[in-house]
Design a protein around this motif. Structure first.
Motif, short mmCIF file in Angstrom:
data_model
loop_
_atom_site.label_atom_id
_atom_site.label_comp_id
_atom_site.label_asym_id
_atom_site.label_seq_id
_atom_site.Cartn_x
_atom_site.Cartn_y
_atom_site.Cartn_z
N THR A 166 0.82 -1.22 0.00
CA THR A 166 0.00 0.00 0.00
C THR A 166 0.86 1.27 0.00
O THR A 166 0.34 2.35 -0.22
N PRO A 207 -4.31 5.02 0.03
CA PRO A 207 -5.51 5.74 0.48
C PRO A 207 -5.44 7.24 0.22
O PRO A 207 -6.45 7.87 -0.10
N CYS A 219 -6.67 3.97 -8.50
CA CYS A 219 -6.75 4.84 -7.31
C CYS A 219 -6.53 6.31 -7.68
O CYS A 219 -7.10 7.21 -7.06
#
Length: 346
Positions: free
Chosen positions: A173, A228, A299
């Motif tokens: 990530t 994120p 993303c």
């Protein structure tokens, strides 16, 4: 870090790279590599964070070991042949040791262990230098010694690099680690072809450096380090998110973008060398890398992230690097039409 210190370290990086790539003697090439190593260490550790200090320590120990092996290889070759010239590497044991030393400097599997950790502990600008400029001298030394290197060893290391680079990047990530495994995978493509077409390796490296520079500069501008966070960038900088999306597709090697060009040439050359099995294997293994590139691209283009507020919107960014990013992005996606010209130079 003061501007004067940054100037000194950057100048030393350029000096070390120039010495290493322009020398014909093993001692001067080794000295250039050492100058590079000593100049990049303060740039890695400049934040004084424990993670940065750890990264600098790992980088120093790995590079010192690789430099020792390189010097040992050159000394052994000189002992047996009386030659210190880089292009006169003929002793078999010296060739094997040199291949291992340069693989360790580059981060080729199975000597890749240090690279993701060092990149994760470095700032984005330093990570860009580690992924591009710091790999240029070892690639140049591989280019100069390519007639003496063992093709079977390089092919095994290349296939292992593409496999590990793709496989280990799937579950990440942290964007810097993903780009580190991307670098390992691209190095595999360069290593597999260097014994058969060294110029093709250099073209691959130049195009990889171009696309990676565009990605790192974009990430540095939008201040993004994790997946994120990347999901919320569209509302702040939609133009940069779009350019990042296109550059990542190019880095993945999808046609009709620039990144498809070196892979196409390499598969073609491997087929000419009766290495269709190796070409098929490395092509299938690169699908692993394709997955995390597409995940990054997805993303970067999510237009409705969770918890969006109006104050996040910043449609116009006044940053001088935006022009550089625009030029690099256009180049990263538009070079494919000139491929016939590049074919004539190989």
């Amino acid at each position: 870090m003061t501007p004067q210190a940054k100037l000194i370290f950057t100048s030393s990086l350029l000096l070390g790279t120039t010495i290493a790539i322009s020398s014909n003697h093993w001692i001067t090439a080794w000295a250039g590599l050492e100058i590079n190593t000593l100049a990049i260490l303060p740039l890695i550790a400049k934040s004084h964070h424990p993670r940065a200090i750890e990264a600098a320590t790992k980088y120093f120990l790995t590079q010192a070991t690789a430099s020792t092996l390189l010097l040992f290889s050159a000394t052994m070759n000189a002992w047996h042949t009386g030659q210190w010239d880089i292009t006169q590497l003929t002793h078999p044991a010296s060739c094997l040791i040199l291949t291992s030393a340069l693989a360790m400097k580059l981060g080729l599997a199975p000597f890749h262990f240090w690279f993701p950790e060092v990149l994760q502990g470095s700032p984005l600008t330093t990570a860009l230098l580690l992924s591009t400029l710091m790999k240029f001298p070892p690639i140049t030394l591989l280019f100069m010694t390519s007639p003496s290197l063992n093709p079977t060893l390089l092919t095994c290391m290349a296939i292992l690099s593409v496999a590990l680079g793709g496989w280990m990047g799937l579950n990440q990530t942290q964007i810097r680690k993903i780009l580190a495994f991307s670098s390992i995978s691209h190095l595999g493509w360069m290593a597999i072809i260097i014994s058969y077409s060294p110029k093709l390796t250099l073209i691959n490296f130049y195009l990889y450096a171009l696309m990676t520079t565009a990605v790192f500069l974009t990430l540095n501008t939008i201040k993004t380090l994790k997946l994120p966070t990347l999901m919320t960038t569209w509302t702040k900088t939609p133009a940069l998110s779009a350019t990042l999306f296109l550059t990542l597709l190019s880095l993945a090697g999808l046609p009709p973008f620039t990144g498809f060009l070196p892979k196409w040439f390499i598969i073609q050359e491997l087929t000419k060398q009766d290495m269709a099995l190796a070409a098929t294997t490395i092509s299938l293994l690169s699908l692993l890398s394709l997955f995390f590139y597409l995940r990054l691209a997805y993303c970067a283009t999510i237009t409705l992230p969770p918890h969006t507020t109006n104050h996040m919107k910043q449609w116009h960014t006044h940053n001088p690097t935006n022009i550089i990013i625009a030029i690099l992005t256009v180049t990263s996606i538009m070079i494919l039409p000139i491929s016939p010209i590049l074919l004539t130079t190989i």
